[in-house]
Design an enzyme around this catalytic site. Structure first.
Site, mmCIF file in Angstrom:
data_model
loop_
_atom_site.group_PDB
_atom_site.id
_atom_site.type_symbol
_atom_site.label_atom_id
_atom_site.label_comp_id
_atom_site.label_asym_id
_atom_site.label_seq_id
_atom_site.Cartn_x
_atom_site.Cartn_y
_atom_site.Cartn_z
ATOM 1 N N SER A 1 -5.995 3.069 4.498
ATOM 2 C CA SER A 1 -5.833 2.734 3.607
ATOM 3 C C SER A 1 -6.871 1.688 2.454
ATOM 4 O O SER A 1 -6.707 0.505 2.358
ATOM 5 C CB SER A 1 -4.742 1.558 3.738
ATOM 6 O OG SER A 1 -3.585 1.304 2.846
ATOM 7 N N SER B 1 1.151 -1.508 0.074
ATOM 8 C CA SER B 1 -0.205 0.080 -0.052
ATOM 9 C C SER B 1 1.103 1.189 -0.498
ATOM 10 O O SER B 1 0.602 2.267 0.313
ATOM 11 C CB SER B 1 -0.699 0.262 0.863
ATOM 12 O OG SER B 1 -1.963 -0.843 1.070
ATOM 13 N N LYS C 1 0.177 3.466 -2.790
ATOM 14 C CA LYS C 1 -0.618 4.508 -2.613
ATOM 15 C C LYS C 1 -0.250 6.327 -2.793
ATOM 16 O O LYS C 1 -1.068 6.623 -2.761
ATOM 17 C CB LYS C 1 -2.131 4.476 -1.891
ATOM 18 C CG LYS C 1 -3.122 3.182 -1.678
ATOM 19 C CD LYS C 1 -3.886 2.970 -0.836
ATOM 20 C CE LYS C 1 -4.851 2.049 -0.730
ATOM 21 N NZ LYS C 1 -4.240 1.135 -0.700
#
Length: 438
Positions: free
Chosen positions: A133, A73, A76
């Site tokens: 997230s 993640s 991101k």
């Protein structure tokens, strides 16, 4: 043809030193820099790690930092950057409404359980992405920006190249493995998301530099996405300074830490890009492949402590400084025949704490003389100056280039002034020629 003036000399002993930052984005240029043996590096149980000081781009610690690895993640961060850029450029507003599509609704993993047709603001979805997230919120934002997730991925990869990221490659906006994406929306590729620790640090540097208000999102401890939700989204970043009063997290809370992004998949292990500020110096750390959620934070603490305990930023040249041996440059067709020259910005280097910064060298390069024709405004670029410094206890020299600019304006001379000046120069040249005969 450029007029080069090579001045490899130490700066005068009277140079004033102070702690101050000068913005640059040279982290990738220093990616091989590591600390010499005179400063003890921490023992890390990770696949890779890196520590940089973002205002100079100096790398303070590097462990397999250029190896491309699954970032989970931390991907991101690129989505966050692009969405924030869209808002900054006026192409998007935080209050704009986003309608959730099929792809976002079917996205699994960390999520806020969006349903197709749900409507939320850009800001609400951005917080869900930055704090919780949320994969579904991330996809919804990507589709709002580019029409589809795969069109957004093109933006991600283009932006990575523009930033100078050498290994980063994205197949989605979330960091999920391809097999975990909704089957209908999986890209036609055998590749996966990859990003080195150095590339993650470069991305973090751009977030901090280009969007200094990032912490209004990344430092949120918890967020209730919908009124009907029984529990709020809790930030996966246990190291937030504000967590020092939270029983479950206070053992991990780190002074001055306000971002940036965690990541975890089976392939990636536990990852974290963190940033903290102490005594006016900000550092960006990246750890990848930690063996547990807790260890990604305890390893980050080791990395950040190493930086804050051993280094500081020192200014070696204040802005608007004169250059030794280059007080002025000639000007054509002006009221004055020359104009003063100064640096257009300050120059700072990262040095071991307590260092006496000596032996800074510089090299100047001036624009062609025929370019400096009056009228000339104050602050006009006339060349560049590159400073080089190798600190004791560090393996490689640091360099920083700033512009040389005019310290005042020069008005265009009247025709009669220029006429009589030309006459004077002619007789001066004639006199010198006659004198040389004898």
């Amino acid at each position: 043809m450029l007029l080069n003036m090579l001045c490899l000399t130490a700066l005068p002993a009277t140079m004033v030193f102070a702690e101050k930052a000068q913005t640059t984005t040279n982290a990738q240029a220093n990616s091989s820099t590591s600390v010499a043996g005179s400063i003890q590096k921490p023992d890390l149980n990770l696949k890779s790690a890196v520590l940089i000081e973002p205002t100079t781009g100096q790398v303070l610690l590097s462990m397999n930092a250029d190896e491309p690895l699954p970032p989970a993640s931390m991907t991101k961060m690129m989505t966050e950057y692009i969405v924030a850029e869209q808002v900054k450029q006026g192409k998007l507003k935080w209050t704009d409404k986003v309608t959730v599509g099929e792809n976002a609704a079917k996205t699994i993993g960390s999520r806020i359980f969006l349903a197709q047709g749900d409507v939320h603001t850009v800001k609400e979805l951005y917080i869900a992405m930055a704090v919780g997230s949320a994969n579904d919120a991330t996809v919804a934002l990507a589709e709002r920006v580019a029409g589809s997730e795969q069109e957004f991925v093109k933006l991600m990869n283009e932006t990575a190249k523009q930033m100078g990221m050498k290994t980063a490659y994205f197949i989605n906006a979330t960091g999920l493995d391809k097999k975990d994406m909704p089957a209908k929306f999986q890209p036609d590729t055998d590749k996966e998301d990859v990003m080195s620790a150095m590339d993650a640090a470069i991305l973090g540097l751009h977030i901090v530099k280009d969007h200094p208000d990032y912490a209004q999102f990344t430092a949120i401890q918890s967020y209730k996405f919908r009124e009907r939700d029984k529990a709020p989204i809790v930030n996966y970043n246990w190291m937030l300074e504000a967590n020092k009063n939270i029983p479950n997290f206070k053992a991990y809370a780190y002074p001055g830490l306000d971002g940036l992004k965690t990541g975890h998949t089976q392939n990636a292990g536990n990852c974290f890009t963190g940033t903290a500020v102490r005594n006016g110096m900000r550092l960006i750390s990246v750890v990848m492949g930690a063996d547990s959620e807790a260890h990604r934070f305890t390893e980050t603490k080791k990395v950040l402590d190493f930086g804050f305990d051993n280094f500081e930023v020192k200014q070696v040249v204040p802005g608007k400084s004169k250059v030794q041996g280059l007080d002025s440059v000639p000007v054509k067709k002006g009221v004055e025949t020359s104009v003063g020259v100064v640096t257009d910005g300050d120059v700072s280097f990262v040095v071991p704490k307590g260092s006496d910064v000596k032996g800074v060298q510089f090299k100047t390069q001036l624009e062609p003389a025929d370019k400096l024709v009056a009228p000339i405004e104050k602050g006009t670029k006339v060349g560049t100056i590159t400073y080089t410094y190798k600190a004791a206890g560090m393996d490689q020299a640091q360099t920083k280039t700033v512009n040389l600019v005019t310290s005042e304006e020069v008005e265009k001379g009247s025709w009669i002034r220029l006429f009589f000046r030309a006459i004077g120069e002619m007789f001066s040249d004639l006199f010198d020629g006659i004198k040389n005969l004898f």
